[in-house]
Design an enzyme around this catalytic site. Structure first.
Site, PDB file in Angstrom:
ATOM      1  N   ASP A   1       0.882  -1.167   0.115  1.00 36.86           N
ATOM      2  CA  ASP A   1       0.109   0.380   0.154  1.00 36.86           C
ATOM      3  C   ASP A   1       0.773   1.163   0.055  1.00 36.86           C
ATOM      4  O   ASP A   1       0.835   2.044   0.715  1.00 36.86           O
ATOM      5  CB  ASP A   1      -0.916  -0.004   1.171  1.00 36.86           C
ATOM      6  CG  ASP A   1      -1.779   1.083   1.429  1.00 36.86           C
ATOM      7  OD1 ASP A   1      -1.859   1.896   0.598  1.00 36.86           O
ATOM      8  OD2 ASP A   1      -2.414   1.144   2.436  1.00 36.86           O
ATOM      9  N   ARG A   2       1.720   1.489  -0.963  1.00 40.24           N
ATOM     10  CA  ARG A   2       2.692   2.331  -1.220  1.00 40.24           C
ATOM     11  C   ARG A   2       2.147   4.077  -1.319  1.00 40.24           C
ATOM     12  O   ARG A   2       2.526   4.890  -1.212  1.00 40.24           O
ATOM     13  CB  ARG A   2       3.510   2.294  -2.298  1.00 40.24           C
ATOM     14  CG  ARG A   2       4.562   3.194  -2.533  1.00 40.24           C
ATOM     15  CD  ARG A   2       5.679   3.406  -1.392  1.00 40.24           C
ATOM     16  NE  ARG A   2       6.641   4.569  -1.690  1.00 40.24           N
ATOM     17  CZ  ARG A   2       6.296   5.816  -1.858  1.00 40.24           C
ATOM     18  NH1 ARG A   2       4.990   6.255  -1.601  1.00 40.24           N
ATOM     19  NH2 ARG A   2       7.370   6.658  -2.298  1.00 40.24           N
ATOM     20  N   LYS A   3       0.884   3.983  -1.840  1.00 43.40           N
ATOM     21  CA  LYS A   3       0.347   5.434  -2.340  1.00 43.40           C
ATOM     22  C   LYS A   3       1.057   6.172  -2.864  1.00 43.40           C
ATOM     23  O   LYS A   3       1.295   7.182  -2.653  1.00 43.40           O
ATOM     24  CB  LYS A   3      -0.517   5.870  -1.144  1.00 43.40           C
ATOM     25  CG  LYS A   3      -1.553   5.126  -0.348  1.00 43.40           C
ATOM     26  CD  LYS A   3      -2.321   5.627   0.435  1.00 43.40           C
ATOM     27  CE  LYS A   3      -3.437   5.057   1.322  1.00 43.40           C
ATOM     28  NZ  LYS A   3      -3.088   4.023   2.298  1.00 43.40           N
ATOM     29  N   PHE A   4       1.663   5.782  -4.061  1.00 47.18           N
ATOM     30  CA  PHE A   4       2.639   6.730  -5.137  1.00 47.18           C
ATOM     31  C   PHE A   4       1.894   7.930  -5.112  1.00 47.18           C
ATOM     32  O   PHE A   4       0.654   7.956  -5.552  1.00 47.18           O
ATOM     33  CB  PHE A   4       3.123   5.979  -6.361  1.00 47.18           C
ATOM     34  CG  PHE A   4       3.883   4.766  -5.881  1.00 47.18           C
ATOM     35  CD1 PHE A   4       5.146   4.789  -5.838  1.00 47.18           C
ATOM     36  CD2 PHE A   4       3.258   3.496  -6.025  1.00 47.18           C
ATOM     37  CE1 PHE A   4       6.105   3.887  -5.726  1.00 47.18           C
ATOM     38  CE2 PHE A   4       4.265   2.396  -5.877  1.00 47.18           C
ATOM     39  CZ  PHE A   4       5.420   2.413  -5.747  1.00 47.18           C
TER      40      PHE A   4
ATOM     41  N   ASP B   1       3.558  10.856  -7.173  1.00 44.91           N
ATOM     42  CA  ASP B   1       4.506  11.819  -7.782  1.00 44.91           C
ATOM     43  C   ASP B   1       4.435  11.666  -9.358  1.00 44.91           C
ATOM     44  O   ASP B   1       3.718  10.898  -9.926  1.00 44.91           O
ATOM     45  CB  ASP B   1       5.931  11.618  -7.249  1.00 44.91           C
ATOM     46  CG  ASP B   1       6.907  12.765  -7.064  1.00 44.91           C
ATOM     47  OD1 ASP B   1       6.739  13.738  -8.033  1.00 44.91           O
ATOM     48  OD2 ASP B   1       7.610  13.063  -6.043  1.00 44.91           O
TER      49      ASP B   1
HETATM   50  O1  S5P Z   1      -8.781   5.399   2.098  1.00 44.31           O
HETATM   51  C1  S5P Z   1      -8.079   4.427   2.522  1.00 44.31           C
HETATM   52  C2  S5P Z   1      -7.064   3.804   1.941  1.00 44.31           C
HETATM   53  C3  S5P Z   1      -6.179   2.869   2.684  1.00 44.31           C
HETATM   54  S1  S5P Z   1      -5.411   1.813   1.630  1.00 44.31           S
HETATM   55  N1  S5P Z   1      -8.159   4.403   4.156  1.00 44.31           N
HETATM   56  C4  S5P Z   1      -7.198   3.326   4.616  1.00 44.31           C
HETATM   57  O2  S5P Z   1      -7.579   3.045   5.926  1.00 44.31           O
HETATM   58  N2  S5P Z   1      -6.264   2.536   4.176  1.00 44.31           N
HETATM   59  C5  S5P Z   1      -5.416   1.778   4.682  1.00 44.31           C
HETATM   60  O3  S5P Z   1      -6.520   0.530   5.277  1.00 44.31           O
HETATM   61  C6  S5P Z   1      -4.573   2.471   5.726  1.00 44.31           C
HETATM   62  O4  S5P Z   1      -3.403   2.799   5.311  1.00 44.31           O
HETATM   63  C7  S5P Z   1      -4.624   1.121   6.603  1.00 44.31           C
HETATM   64  O5  S5P Z   1      -3.555   0.287   6.254  1.00 44.31           O
HETATM   65  C8  S5P Z   1      -5.759   0.367   6.471  1.00 44.31           C
HETATM   66  C9  S5P Z   1      -6.976   0.621   7.472  1.00 44.31           C
HETATM   67  O6  S5P Z   1      -6.368  -0.047   8.606  1.00 44.31           O
HETATM   68  P1  S5P Z   1      -7.408   0.007   9.773  1.00 44.31           P
HETATM   69  O7  S5P Z   1      -6.508  -0.360  11.061  1.00 44.31           O
HETATM   70  O8  S5P Z   1      -8.057   1.349   9.969  1.00 44.31           O
HETATM   71  O9  S5P Z   1      -8.422  -1.372   9.578  1.00 44.31           O
END
Ligand code: S5P
Length: 262
Positions: free
Chosen positions: A92-95, A97
């Site tokens: 889940d790097r969320k690039f 740039d």
């Molecule tokens: O909109 C988002 C997108 C992501 S990828 N909201 C999020 O919470 N995430 C990810 O999902 C976040 O970075 C985390 O790794 C996970 C949610 O984790 P939780 O502990 O709140 O269930």
């Protein structure tokens, strides 16, 4: 959208990206649409948790930049677990740039994400070049990309025309884009995509830092999403991760079954 009532295994035929096809087939076979977000900060804890919950998930989602003792051995062990339990790895790097920079970030540096992560994701704020840059690296390796079309957090700016344009880029690059991070399925798209939804909780509504939780039933039955992403609901304080992984797996799969029959 008729595809909402199609089984994952049927939908696999309609997607272009080979990894997307394989993921949908695996979900049907393992009977799971659960992805676990393993946000722990050391190798041993992560690997022990993944070994326990691996049988119940289709995807393990990582944030490798929070691991204190990250090294290539971690990647080898995680890859071995993905083969043992059969799940895909989503970094889940969320690039976010320009195309040229994300190519370097995806392929190089300490993490070399493209060499081991089956799936990664990016924001679309820089413009279409981010998708093109990541695709140049990932497509030849058989990888897949998720676009962040929406976010689960309070006050997210990823709405309206931002989200709409994100959908257009996914359609245009559906050889590499396998789907979206979003809270709902988007109607009226030409191609089929996999929708993965974070912000899932059966017991609590938020975390005090803007995270907002909804139930598997809400996102899968009411909103047409495909995969639930669950983090702290599974391994948070006082929880038994195996019990919780089975509980979320069942909730996600029941919701999917309900949608198929509805
Ligand atoms: O909109 C988002 C997108 C992501 S990828 N909201 C999020 O919470 N995430 C990810 O999902 C976040 O970075 C985390 O790794 C996970 C949610 O984790 P939780 O502990 O709140 O269930």
């Amino acid at each position: 959208d008729a595809r909402l009532n199609h089984k994952f295994s049927q939908r696999a035929n309609g997607l272009k990206n080979p990894l997307a096809k394989a993921l949908l087939a695996l979900m049907e076979e393992k009977q799971t649409n659960l992805s676990v977000a393993v946000d722990l900060t050391n190798k041993a804890d992560i690997l022990a948790l993944v070994d326990k919950i691996g049988p119940f998930v289709c995807v393990i989602k990582t944030h490798v930049d929070v691991i204190e003792d990250f090294d290539q051995d971690f990647i080898q062990q995680l890859t071995a677990l993905s083969e043992k339990h059969r799940f895909y790895i989503f970094e889940d790097r969320k690039f976010a740039d320009i195309g040229n920079t994300v190519k370097l970030q995806y392929s190089s540096g300490v993490y070399k994400i493209a060499s081991w992560a089956h799936i990664t994701n990016c924001h679309t704020v820089p413009g279409e070049g981010i998708v093109q840059g990541l695709k140049e690296v990932g497509l030849p390796l058989g990888r897949g990309l998720l676009l962040l079309a929406e976010m689960s957090s309070k006050g997210s700016l990823a709405t309206g025309s931002y989200t709409q344009t994100t959908l257009e880029w996914a359609e245009k690059h559906n050889d590499f884009c396998i789907g979206f991070i979003a809270g709902r399925r988007f109607p009226n798209l030409q191609h089929d995509f996999i929708t993965m939804s974070p912000g899932i909780g059966l017991d609590v509504k938020g975390d005090g830092l803007g995270q907002q939780y909804r139930t598997p039933h809400e996102v899968i039955v009411n909103c047409g999403s495909d995969i639930i992403i669950v983090g702290r609901g599974i391994y948070g304080a006082g929880r038994d991760p195996v019990v919780e992984a089975q509980r979320y797996k069942q909730a996600g799969w029941n919701a999917y079954q309900e949608r198929l029959s509805g």
